[in-house]
Design a protein around this motif. Sequence first.
Motif, PDB file in Angstrom:
ATOM      1  N   SER A  45     114.244  23.387 -53.301  1.00 41.44           N
ATOM      2  CA  SER A  45     113.410  24.377 -54.000  1.00 41.44           C
ATOM      3  C   SER A  45     112.979  23.841 -55.360  1.00 41.44           C
ATOM      4  CB  SER A  45     114.173  25.690 -54.189  1.00 41.44           C
ATOM      5  OG  SER A  45     114.503  26.235 -52.937  1.00 41.44           O
ATOM      6  N   GLN A  86     110.664  31.290 -50.793  1.00 43.65           N
ATOM      7  CA  GLN A  86     111.623  31.553 -49.725  1.00 43.65           C
ATOM      8  C   GLN A  86     111.714  33.054 -49.441  1.00 43.65           C
ATOM      9  OE1 GLN A  86     115.416  29.775 -50.360  1.00 43.65           O
ATOM     10  NE2 GLN A  86     116.320  30.722 -48.570  1.00 43.65           N
ATOM     11  N   ASP A 163     108.824  27.166 -48.717  1.00 43.49           N
ATOM     12  CA  ASP A 163     110.259  27.068 -48.975  1.00 43.49           C
ATOM     13  C   ASP A 163     111.008  27.865 -47.905  1.00 43.49           C
ATOM     14  OD1 ASP A 163     112.679  26.502 -50.069  1.00 43.49           O
ATOM     15  OD2 ASP A 163     112.251  27.355 -52.047  1.00 43.49           O
ATOM     16  N   GLU A 164     111.687  27.175 -47.020  1.00 37.59           N
ATOM     17  CA  GLU A 164     112.494  27.803 -45.959  1.00 37.59           C
ATOM     18  C   GLU A 164     111.715  28.884 -45.220  1.00 37.59           C
ATOM     19  OE1 GLU A 164     115.737  26.847 -45.549  1.00 37.59           O
ATOM     20  OE2 GLU A 164     116.443  26.152 -47.503  1.00 37.59           O
TER      21      GLU A 164
HETATM   22 MG   LIG Z   1     116.190  26.388 -51.793  1.00 33.61          MG
END
Ligand SMILES: [Mg+2]
Length: 245
Positions: A45, A86, A163-164
Amino acid sequence: MHHYLTFNDIHFNYPHAEEALRGVSFTLQHGEHVAIAGANGAGKSTLLMLCNGLLMPTSGWVDVGGVRLTEQSLQTIRQQVGLIFQDADNQLFMPTVEEDIAFGPSLMHLTDEEVATRTSQAMHEVGIEHLRGREPHTLSGGEKRRTAIATVLAMTPSLLLLDEPTTGLDPRSRRQLIELLRGFRHTMLIATHDMDMIADLCPRTILLNEGVVAADAPTEKIFDDASLLERCGLERPLSWQAMKF
Ligand SMILES: [Mg+2]
Ligand SMILES: Nc1ncnc2c1ncn2[C@@H]1O[C@H](COP(=O)(O)OP(=O)(O)O)[C@@H](O)[C@H]1O
């Protein structure tokens, strides 16, 4: 093909913490879909936030499309680089889906008509036109993720950072999201430890371990090296394990 994003020997420190990135270098070409893989805390991140200047490097430099990231170039770079967080809840804050997507373009000195066109286009690209009047907090995980992606697409970035993106999605929404991303022609950098998604989407993987690039290679090569993955706190994807039997 020319270089699009370059990290040159990037170091980054959060205040009063150990170095989160310790000399990270890589280059992306236009149109590449690349995974940043790593265990929790590896620095994924942090790396994404350094691509668009949400964080600034402690040392080293970042270049996006020939523009060096500095306080002066922040605005230019943020128009090029769209970050999808995320947690979609961090990206959605307006009363309706449509207003959330129109929010970014409405700050870009466009006419009302242009804002409306971009909003419709972005909703169309991720297939959420039917949700336009919904309150974002009432959406399912998959719908939220698509809406968050649309808020970024509406800014017409050339580089997408995710992000994810599959975290918290049920299997069907996860599959639909992967199919959606597969169709994108944008240059994409995807931070994840969803190894099956990497196998599906990213021909190249940058493996991050404790703030250092442990490998940067074709994904197949990285998946072939079980001990490397293990050292980095990761495992081969299930699909890969099955294929090798
Ligand atoms: Mg992360
Ligand atoms: N706001 C913060 N303040 C201090 N340390 C942080 C902060 N955010 C992340 N870190 C630390 O930086 C390292 C990298 O974190 P992060 O980039 O979030 O990793 P990842 O996304 O791969 O899980 C970790 O050691 C984490 O604890």
